[in-house]
Design an enzyme around this catalytic site. Sequence first.
Site, short mmCIF file in Angstrom:
data_model
loop_
_atom_site.label_atom_id
_atom_site.label_comp_id
_atom_site.label_asym_id
_atom_site.label_seq_id
_atom_site.Cartn_x
_atom_site.Cartn_y
_atom_site.Cartn_z
N GLY A 59 0.83 -1.21 0.00
CA GLY A 59 0.00 0.00 0.00
C GLY A 59 0.85 1.24 0.00
CG ASN A 60 -0.13 4.73 -1.41
OD1 ASN A 60 -0.84 5.54 -0.83
ND2 ASN A 60 -0.49 4.14 -2.55
CG PHE A 61 2.89 6.27 4.18
CD1 PHE A 61 2.57 5.48 5.27
CD2 PHE A 61 4.17 6.19 3.65
CE1 PHE A 61 3.51 4.64 5.83
CE2 PHE A 61 5.11 5.35 4.19
CZ PHE A 61 4.80 4.56 5.29
CB ALA A 91 -1.59 7.71 -3.66
#
Length: 314
Positions: free
Chosen positions: A112-114, A189
């Site tokens: 995943g990402n932030f 994102a």
Amino acid sequence: MANGIADNLLLTTYLSAKSPVMVVPAMDLDMCRHPATLKNLDTLRSYNNLIVEPEVGELASGLLGKGRMPEPETILTHVKSLFQKQEQMKGKRVLLTLGPTCEKIDDVRFIGNFSSGKMGFALLEEFAARGATVTVVSGPVNEHFYSSNKYSSNKSQNIQIINVMSAEEMYASAVSRAEENDIIVCCAAVADFTPSEVHTGKLKRGEEPLVLKLQPTKDIAAEIGKRKKTGQLLVGFALESYREKENALAKMKKKNLDLIVLNSLQDEGAGFGGDTNKVTIIDAQGKCEEYPLMTKREVARNIIDKALLVKLSD
Ligand code: C5P
């Protein structure tokens, strides 16, 4: 108001108000520039209240400076423009992608990402406040955004939220809906890579390194850009760490965007997770407008103002 105290009629009304709230502070100049006042006003801004700044002039104390209440006519102009804004995008349809995507490795793990989704939700609120009908394709964001079903159950707000997990799901959901919208904002994102194979169950820990093979995901913004019709406006984001403007411009061209919102990884207070952002908005002619650090809601206002300007000049 900044502290949530509700011990009189005005403050209890404020605390339970669902309407937009406009604050018109007026006080003596030293009070006006005291850090406590500035901090409280920032807090109120972060709660999406609209602040009408005090004017500079003669004050009740006889001193001259900032703190004077604007003339009633001026306040009325602000109120009128707020109501006009509520109608500004009536009948317009907006598609918004937001949040991160989760790419499954096995049944319990993902890449995943932030991204928090906060910038996207600020855009959602601002579009809705201007009367637009908004469809949101949201990656997995923190559930407090949905608390009390603020968005999903309020049909009168013309908001539809579609929850997805992976880049592939976001692609399918957003691309199929793009055609019917006037403005499309790709704020998500999206993962650039996804595991080539998803293991069923839970991968066992072993002594050997685990090698994951990743394959590129489909570019949602680029696909929508390819299918874009006249009159449609496509806005993208770029988070860059070097040669920022150059890279953002190249991205805009490649994806056939009309506007790109550049956040730099170099800027403090900008980007993932926080409540503030510092952006540069670039149009298709390469004209850049740099904004100072501001709340994500204020950034959303500027992005939408710019988008409407581009659309009107079409
Ligand atoms: O190429 P890059 O990921 O930096 O581009 C960022 C912009 O493209 C953002 O607007 C993002 O939402 C969009 N994007 C997309 N689909 C992808 C990757 C990025 O829509 N697979």
